[in-house]
Design an enzyme around this catalytic site. Structure first.
Site, PDB file in Angstrom:
ATOM      1  N   LYS A 213      16.373   9.305 101.137  1.00  0.00           N
ATOM      2  CA  LYS A 213      15.321  10.213 101.601  1.00  0.00           C
ATOM      3  C   LYS A 213      15.370  10.313 103.131  1.00  0.00           C
ATOM      4  O   LYS A 213      15.529   9.300 103.819  1.00  0.00           O
ATOM      5  CB  LYS A 213      13.955   9.686 101.139  1.00  0.00           C
ATOM      6  CG  LYS A 213      12.805  10.668 101.350  1.00  0.00           C
ATOM      7  CD  LYS A 213      11.508  10.093 100.783  1.00  0.00           C
ATOM      8  CE  LYS A 213      10.329  11.034 100.984  1.00  0.00           C
ATOM      9  NZ  LYS A 213       9.061  10.447 100.500  1.00  0.00           N
TER      10      LYS A 213
ATOM     11  N   SER B   8       6.383  13.716  97.740  1.00  0.00           N
ATOM     12  CA  SER B   8       7.226  14.310  98.743  1.00  0.00           C
ATOM     13  C   SER B   8       8.724  14.074  98.543  1.00  0.00           C
ATOM     14  O   SER B   8       9.543  14.796  99.102  1.00  0.00           O
ATOM     15  CB  SER B   8       6.838  13.754 100.113  1.00  0.00           C
ATOM     16  OG  SER B   8       7.057  12.350 100.164  1.00  0.00           O
TER      17      SER B   8
ATOM     18  N   SER C   8       4.669   9.502  96.093  1.00  0.00           N
ATOM     19  CA  SER C   8       5.871  10.303  96.351  1.00  0.00           C
ATOM     20  C   SER C   8       7.170   9.810  95.736  1.00  0.00           C
ATOM     21  O   SER C   8       8.179  10.506  95.791  1.00  0.00           O
ATOM     22  CB  SER C   8       6.076  10.458  97.849  1.00  0.00           C
ATOM     23  OG  SER C   8       5.139  11.382  98.340  1.00  0.00           O
TER      24      SER C   8
HETATM   25  N1  GLN Z   1       1.160  13.763  97.780  1.00  0.00           N
HETATM   26  C1  GLN Z   1       0.569  12.768  98.621  1.00  0.00           C
HETATM   27  C2  GLN Z   1       0.339  13.335  99.994  1.00  0.00           C
HETATM   28  O1  GLN Z   1       0.533  14.471 100.163  1.00  0.00           O
HETATM   29  C3  GLN Z   1       1.433  11.542  98.678  1.00  0.00           C
HETATM   30  C4  GLN Z   1       2.605  11.675  99.548  1.00  0.00           C
HETATM   31  C5  GLN Z   1       3.442  10.445  99.613  1.00  0.00           C
HETATM   32  O2  GLN Z   1       3.349   9.549  98.784  1.00  0.00           O
HETATM   33  N2  GLN Z   1       4.239  10.385 100.659  1.00  0.00           N
HETATM   34  O3  GLN Z   1      -0.052  12.661 100.904  1.00  0.00           O
END
Ligand code: GLN
Length: 497
Positions: free
Chosen positions: A80, A155, A179
């Site tokens: 990532k 994400s 994410s």
């Molecule tokens: N969807 C969540 C957010 O927008 C979690 C994102 C994540 O785990 N990086 O913050």
């Protein structure tokens, strides 16, 4: 000739160790696969072809020299783009970091190199990991291999999609609110968020430091466990790193045994807002665990439903502070530096041009929640809710060994469907957020296709702090039973790309 991209990581490593295939051929097969499908998936932001082939060559040389190879030596991996990798572009899906090449490796990257994994490249993500669909990437969305009109989750959509599309057998994700697990659920893959402090955050670009955690993505439970054991363990460079032995995750994945395991179904994570097909598959997975010898009971965690609002105050608060470092001076983009404008003006023009809408929204919410006069009412209140959620877990784990729920309320939604509705987007993480707030270990495992739309569903398993091995016990037992029942791993059902 076997298709080298269809093998598991464990099998690939074995073939390389036994000299049946070369690590270079394995890496090349994956680059060929990426060349064939990534224009439709867009999982990768950057390929490190030279670096990867060099690493693969070194594995082949080691083998030729009779050196012992580790359990994942020569296995390709997608990283990532939120982890620093020396001299390789690291953008976090943001324009503000365009052109930045870190001068050092994250600890996780160093461990991957030490274990001889072959890092193919950097994967797409929501900007600074803020999002649930990968649509917030400044470089365009990633598409779900099951249906390219749909999101791959976020994400870490790029990491999950690369694994689901056979572009890499393994990937690294990060999980602040879901994410790793939410993308795993909607792509039919395995995603694990280790215990907070279980994997080093050194070299991980911080979003919300008290929630962020690095973890493995894979197609099988054993592969995820093997990767988990490579990246986990104490790191003096991360002050929140836990100085204890890594939980026995590989042994647990091999045992695949849930007999006598006490499983609690979280009463509050279901019902209204949950897609019927998701609930059906979830209930079937729970019934299967019972058949396999687990003792299933219903458990109440009354404060979990407040996790979402608490998270959306704590995470933006921390992000407003963490993202202050992108000041046009130290990294990447600089706009308006004409020798006449002041540093403040350059900073402001750069941040205006470099950050996307969601990142700006979070910085503003966070700055507001932390401002004097509002601090107690927002940030302080959210921290209290966090404590209540941690207590819900503690009470539940007096009764049961693990908790379960669906990973997500729905299957993959359509690209564009929720971009104008942040709340609908945020709800994708309803079930995953409590574990980030409490810091315990959690994972998503494939549990079939939803009967209403034919898309993958995830079983969410939550275990106590440093009991990450229990996740793998459940995941591996479920995987073995479903392969026995349906005769194939879930991804074989995916449409050919
Ligand atoms: N969807 C969540 C957010 O927008 C979690 C994102 C994540 O785990 N990086 O913050």
């Amino acid at each position: 000739m076997t298709d080298l991209t269809k093998l598991t990581a464990a099998e690939t490593a074995r073939l390389i160790r036994d000299g049946e295939v070369s690590a270079v051929d394995v890496a090349q097969a994956h680059f060929d696969r990426i060349a064939k499908v990534d224009d439709r998936i867009h999982a990768f932001l950057h390929l490190d072809t030279e670096g990867a082939l060099g690493a693969a060559r070194r594995v082949d040389e080691k083998r030729a020299a009779g050196e012992e190879l580790g359990p994942l030596a020569g296995v390709p991996l997608a990283l990532k783009d939120v982890l620093a990798m020396k001299d390789v572009p690291t953008t976090c899906g943001s324009k503000i970091l365009e052109g930045w090449r870190p001068p050092y490796d994250a600890t996780v990257v160093q461990r991957l190199r030490d274990a001889d994994l072959v890092i193919l490249g950097k994967t797409n993500m929501d900007e600074f990991a803020m999002g649930s669909s990968t649509e917030n990437s400044a470089y365009g969305p990633t598409r779900n291999p099951w249906d390219t009109d749909r999101i791959p989750g976020g994400s870490g959509g790029g990491s999950a999609a690369s694994v689901a599309a056979y572009q890499a057998p393994l990937a690294i994700g990060t999980d602040t609110g879901g994410s790793i697990r939410q993308p795993a659920a909607v792509t039919g893959t395995v995603g694990v968020k280790p215990t907070y402090g279980g994997v080093s955050r050194y070299g991980l670009v911080a979003f919300s430091s008290s929630l962020d955690q690095v973890g493995p993505c894979a197609r099988t439970v054993l592969d995820a466990a093997l990767l988990h054991s490579v990246i986990a363990g104490h790191d003096p460079f991360d002050s929140t790193s836990i100085d204890q032995p890594v939980p026995p995750v590989v042994e647990a994945a091999r045992a695949a045994d849930v007999r006598g395991l006490r499983v609690g179904v979280v009463k509050e994570l279901g019902g209204e807002g949950f897609q019927p097909g998701v609930e059906q598959r979830f209930n079937e997975a729970v019934a299967l665990l019972t058949e396999l010898g687990a003792e299933v009971v219903e458990v109440s965690c009354p404060h979990f439903v407040y996790g979402l609002p608490a998270y959306y105050l704590i995470a933006p608060s921390e992000c407003s502070s963490n993202l202050a470092r992108f000041d046009a001076m130290r990294y990447g983009l600089r706009v308006g530096d004409d020798g006449i404008r002041s540093a403040e003006e350059v900073m402001s023009l750069t941040r205006e041009a470099g950050f996307g809408a969601e990142v700006k929204r979070r910085i503003m919410i966070g700055a507001y929640a932390l401002s004097s006069g509002y601090y107690e009412a927002y940030y302080g209140q959210a921290q209290k809710v966090r404590t209540l959620i941690t207590r819900d877990f503690a009470r539940a784990f007096e009764q049961v060994d693990v908790l379960v729920s669906p990973t997500t309320p729905t299957t993959a939604f359509r690209i564009g469907e929720r971009v104008d509705d942040p709340l609908a987007m945020y709800k994708a993480d309803l079930c995953t957020i409590p574990s980030n707030l409490a810091g315990n270990a959690s994972a998503s495992f494939p549990c079939g296709l939803s009967p209403d739309d034919g898309l993958p569903v995830g079983l969410h398993v939550m275990a106590p702090v440093m009991a990450d091995d229990r996740l793998y016990r459940v995941g591996a037992a479920l995987e073995a039973a479903s392969v026995q029942r349906w005769g194939h791993p879930l991804l074989e059902e995916a449409p050919e790309l």
